[in-house]
Design a protein around this motif. Structure first.
Motif: not given
Length: 261
Positions: A110-123
């Motif tokens: 999905h071409r997701l930045p790892l940091l953004a994906a981790l932030s979203a997953a934590l929410f």
């Protein structure tokens, strides 16, 4: 608020732990919160995050459930016995590795930045864990503290571990929520993960240790390994930031030099 015991239900040939039911309920709440509150701050669509989380969870569950066959290949001769066997703590490591690989693959897809994906997953994950901890009763060692809970009218009171864990996950969630406008950024994510690791380890000190390894439980060793991994990532991120800083400072200087007569 706790309504379930940390037990196992038998559904046909499958063993379903009640905590999985609680996690599913908490996951629905976390997903709704992300969809309606946090998606606009991170810029990751709910569809992309949902594909990432579902694939990661399924990879973990499948690897965890089938992991006993890695340590005892004889189980492959009797698939029914494999379905009735729990993955256990060792299966958790296998499932975690499989989930990490699938999550990385989905981020690339999905071409997701790892940091953004981790932030979203934590929410999504932190509210889910907080609610699941409230729903599943779990007691620790005996205590004389005023908030200790007696079991079935007994004389001894015990640490309400489920409430402690809910407080840890809830505090980490509130920390991220207070910094949501600054995400995705490494410091808020690091602080939230560190709070979970430190808080969970502190809670584990009032839990009975079964089959200790060098005096610590398997979950405590896992948390220590997670703390070391977090420290390594933080060091790598700090080094990367320091390398990029001089480059960003030199760019305006070069432009000024070009404009000079």
């Amino acid at each position: 608020m706790a309504v379930l015991d940390d037990t196992v239900w038998t559904i046909g040939p499958f063993l379903v732990q009640t905590r999985w039911i609680a996690l599913f309920a908490g996951g629905l709440v976390g997903w709704a919160l992300y969809r309606w509150v946090y998606a606009r701050f991170l810029g990751i669509t709910p569809d992309a995050l949902g594909d990432l989380l579902i694939s990661t969870v399924l990879a973990y569950l499948l690897a965890w459930k089938l992991s006993p066959a890695l340590f005892d290949p004889g189980l492959l001769r009797t698939p029914a016995a494999l379905l009735m066997t729990s993955g256990g703590d060792r299966g958790g490591w296998v499932g975690g590795i499989a989930a990490a690989l699938v999550a990385w693959r989905q981020c690339r897809k999905h071409r997701l930045p790892l940091l953004a994906a981790l932030s979203a997953a934590l929410f999504v994950v932190l509210p889910a864990l907080a609610l699941a901890s409230l729903l599943v009763v779990r007691y620790g060692t005996p205590t004389t503290l005023p908030w200790g809970i007696a079991v079935e009218g007994g004389q001894l009171a015990y640490h309400p571990v489920h409430l402690y864990r809910a407080a840890v996950f809830g505090a980490a969630w509130l920390l991220l929520h207070s910094r949501r406008t600054h995400l995705p950024a490494w410091p808020p994510v690091r602080d939230a993960v560190l709070l979970v690791i430190a808080g969970w380890f502190a809670v584990s000190l009032v839990e009975p240790i079964v089959a200790p390894v060098f005096g610590l439980s398997r979950s405590q060793w896992t948390l220590l390994a997670a703390a070391l991994a977090l420290a390594a990532v933080d060091a790598w991120h700090g080094r990367k930031t320091r390398r990029q800083a001089p480059r960003q400072e030199q760019r305006p200087t070069a432009k000024q030099g070009e404009q000079a007569p």
